[in-house]
Design an enzyme around this catalytic site. Structure first.
Site, PDB file in Angstrom:
ATOM      1  CG  ASP A  96      -7.719   2.248 -40.726  1.00  0.00           C
ATOM      2  OD1 ASP A  96      -7.102   1.734 -41.683  1.00  0.00           O
ATOM      3  OD2 ASP A  96      -7.125   2.741 -39.756  1.00  0.00           O
TER       4      ASP A  96
HETATM    5  C1  NOJ Z   1      -4.424   0.792 -41.296  1.00  0.00           C
HETATM    6  C2  NOJ Z   1      -3.966   2.078 -40.699  1.00  0.00           C
HETATM    7  O1  NOJ Z   1      -4.639   2.310 -39.479  1.00  0.00           O
HETATM    8  C3  NOJ Z   1      -4.176   3.293 -41.594  1.00  0.00           C
HETATM    9  O2  NOJ Z   1      -3.524   4.393 -41.016  1.00  0.00           O
HETATM   10  C4  NOJ Z   1      -3.678   3.032 -42.969  1.00  0.00           C
HETATM   11  O3  NOJ Z   1      -3.871   4.152 -43.780  1.00  0.00           O
HETATM   12  C5  NOJ Z   1      -4.420   1.828 -43.542  1.00  0.00           C
HETATM   13  N1  NOJ Z   1      -4.177   0.659 -42.707  1.00  0.00           N
HETATM   14  C6  NOJ Z   1      -3.994   1.509 -44.962  1.00  0.00           C
HETATM   15  O4  NOJ Z   1      -2.729   0.994 -44.987  1.00  0.00           O
END
Ligand code: NOJ
Length: 697
Positions: A252
């Protein structure tokens, strides 16, 4: 497949260590420095890149200006539609309609692809039992069986084949346990046993991988005391070795680096090392792989093998998507695809099936278009933006049909008075104005809810009431003694005090996307008979959280759990009314004793007692009477949708695999234990008829 292996292995052999590491690097903020890095072969994927033209320019750099010409993966968070915004995933799950759900994902992928996106960071398949957590809006609710079915539908939709290639790669997230963050506080720790993990939280991921999800994203939280992006046991151990997932794992946002803030990596270099050891293939945005992996491998030359494995997986996804053949998109295509009338039509179909009717006293709904006056009062009365819900990607408020717009356009005889009464967050209530408007009408529709920015990433709440003065608005309006219909829009279940007792009808609309107004109009006026069923339990009080239907059996089951209230929900899992009444009878099992290899077959008659034609979601649950480990009191194991004309009866046939009745034993192995079970069939998790069966040795 063989071609792929040959192709990727050959390419891998030609790559320098720097080029390999480049494939493991992803950046999320495009600038000239990043473009230079792409040119040097130091970036393999990007996110947050806007538009077909930009994507083509970047692909040109990657393909024409680097030594090996490896195209880029372009990721984006397409959570519930790209520009054509569908209901938030939690709302859509209440349709229990796998075909519609798959189609939404497919349309979203088509629109995203036309703008250059080839990798969708969805579906979110995290089981969520705590409505304080803002991301409950992004998932399919609390049940892992339904969650698994919906996960499959969404993955298939995102990976719809077009000209032999998937439109996009899907990325089930967040592996794993993220929905169990303590206290519903996003990014918090997670503490659960392996048994809980396997019983409740893993099934939707397993299902998504089974239907071929090409990638997966690991979560921010820790599990078994190690953050996921650097968690060797849960990534390399459970995901790779036990589940045999050989797709690409992306971290993430900066989550490999965040292992430093979790205080399990002492610096960025150690974070990079641990990410690699765990088998996190791509580092999203933090740059820790970019800055450190070369040195890590120089110090531990044996780790080149892990780099090769990771890069193999990344290149395989690029191959599977056909990017080596053609990484470019037609720059005119999006003009025909985005917001296509068929996409809007689908947005309406799915929005009307996502609505859940919770109260309908004396059959006040559906309304009729007669010479009457309706007062439409509340912050959602004529709001467009908030129906977009959280994570609305390229969704635009001007695309949204508000409730007022839909009623005003469609009703011929009814006069509509409209009054917002307060801000979207319930502040600045003008009660006098609201009451004055309400006095001049025959029926009052209250359009209430929480704003869209109250849910989504890190938009957690410590209260789940209707924000601001909206409860006060209801209290004062019901004093007028006129029929009151409450519509509530939200990204999660809310605790609504005794509103459900006070109003004549309660319609849960969630955040329904661009066709919200039309869908609500169709349900209120009976053009659509509501069929949505809750996929998450509605608590009466915040202190009951977490409250979910499939909790495990305990000792002293009949003891009251609270001194100051009961432990029953306001509305249980699976609940939702229709304008018709469905009656269940004749539950007949083909065989009451089956072996571990046999399917359980049975039929049930469902009758529509009228007065409207409608769809019913028939739900099947079971309970294992005794087992070697504690188990849920009741567990969903099948469901189907039937359409019935008034007074029609249909015999519904179910075939259930014995695996559905299995469990994870004390050693966390999946087994089917013989014994007696009860089968429950009905219209929600409480209102069921039952029959016992057994599984023999
Ligand atoms: C953080 C989020 O937790 C995730 O779901 C997302 O895909 C990523 N950022 C990218 O934006």
């Amino acid at each position: 497949m063989n071609n792929k292996k040959e192709f990727v292995e050959k390419l891998l052999k030609e790559m320098t260590l720097e080029e390999k590491i480049g494939q493991m690097v992803q950046y999320g903020k495009l600038n000239d420095e990043i473009k230079d890095k792409i040119r040097q072969g130091k970036v393999g994927s990007l996110l947050n890149v806007q538009g077909a033209k930009t994507v083509n320019e970047l692909q040109k750099i990657a393909v024409n200006e680097t030594r090996l010409g490896i195209p880029l993966l372009i990721g984006d968070d397409v959570i519930h539609g790209y520009r054509t915004t569908f209901p938030i995933p939690l709302a859509e799950s209440c349709s229990w309609d796998l075909d519609l759900i798959q189609k939404s994902a497919s349309i979203a992928a088509k629109e995203a692809k036309s703008c250059g996106v080839n990798w969708i960071f969805a579906p979110m398949v995290d089981i969520a039992r705590d409505p304080r957590w803002g991301r409950i809006a992004e998932g399919a609710g609390e049940d892992h069986y339904l969650g698994a079915e919906i996960a499959k539908a969404r993955v298939k939709g995102f990976q719809t084949l077009e000209n032999e290639y998937p439109l996009t790669a899907s990325c089930p997230k967040h592996y794993v346990g993220y929905g169990a963050v303590i206290g519903g506080r996003d990014y918090n720790n997670v503490d659960m046993s392996e048994n809980y993990l396997k019983t409740y939280y893993l099934p939707p991921f397993i299902a998504a991988y089974e239907v071929g999800a090409l990638t997966t994203m690991c979560s921010f939280n820790d599990l078994f005391a190690v953050p996921l992006s650097v968690n060797k046991k849960v990534l390399r151990g459970i995901l790779r070795e036990e589940l045999n997932f050989n797709g690409l794992v992306v971290s993430d946002w900066e989550s490999v680096e965040e292992s430093i803030y979790h205080r399990v990596s002492k610096d960025r270099k150690e974070a990079a090392l641990k990410g690699l050891l765990a088998s996190c293939d791509i580092d999203m945005h933090s740059g820790v792989y970019d800055d450190n992996l070369k040195q890590v491998v120089e110090e531990h030359p044996e780790l080149i093998e892990l780099i090769d494995e990771a890069v193999y997986r990344i290149l395989s996804v690029k191959y599977d998507l056909g990017l080596f053949e053609n990484p470019y998109v037609d720059e005119e295509l999006h003009k025909q695809v985005i917001l296509h009338p068929e996409h809007r039509k689908h947005a309406l179909e799915v929005a009307k099936r996502s609505i859940v009717l919770l109260e309908n006293k004396n059959g006040i709904l559906p309304l009729k278009d007669t010479n009457q006056t309706i007062a439409l009062i509340g912050p959602y009365a004529n709001d467009q933006e908030n129906h977009l819900g959280c994570w609305s990607c390229k969704g635009a408020k001007e695309d949204v049909i508000s409730i007022y717009q839909a009623l005003a356009t469609n009703l011929k005889k009814t006069k509509i008075l409209v009054e917002s009464a307060c801000d979207i967050n319930g502040q600045n209530l003008d009660l006098d104005k609201a009451i004055e408007t309400a006095k001049h009408c025959d029926i009052i529709i209250l359009a209430l809810g929480e704003p869209r920015y109250y849910s989504g990433e890190n938009n957690n709440r410590m209260n789940l009431n209707l924000p601001g003065f909206q409860e006060k608005l209801v209290e004062e309006i019901v004093k007028l003694n006129k029929p009151v219909i409450a519509l509530i829009a939200s990204g999660r279940p809310l605790t609504i005090g005794n509103i459900s007792e006070k109003v004549d009808a309660l319609v849960w609309t969630w955040h329904l996307g661009i066709e919200a107004g039309n869908a609500i109009y169709e349900v209120l006026f009976g053009l659509t008979n509501p069929s949505g069923k809750l996929t998450v339990t509605f608590p009466k009080h915040i202190g009951q959280i977490p409250l979910y239907y499939n909790h495990k059996s305990t000792g002293r089951p009949n003891f009251p759990r609270y001194i100051d209230g009961d432990d029953k929900p306001l509305y249980p899992f699976g609940y939702g009314l229709s304008y018709s009444h469905f009656y269940y009878s004749n539950l007949k099992l083909k065989k009451e004793v089956i072996s571990k290899e046999e399917v359980l077959e049975f039929t049930i008659d469902v009758t529509n007692n009228g007065p409207y034609a409608g769809e019913e979601i028939v739900q099947v649950y079971f309970q294992d009477h005794f087992a070697s480990v504690t188990l849920p009191v009741k567990q969903l194991c099948a469901f189907t949708k039937v359409y019935l004309e008034p007074l029609e009866t249909k015999t519904v046939h179910f075939t259930i695999s014995p695996n559905q009745f299995g469990l994870y034993n004390e050693n966390n192995e999946f087994v089917i234990e013989p014994g007696t079970f009860t089968l429950y069939v009905g219209s929600n998790s409480v209102k069921v008829i039952s029959h016992d069966f057994s599984i023999k040795e």
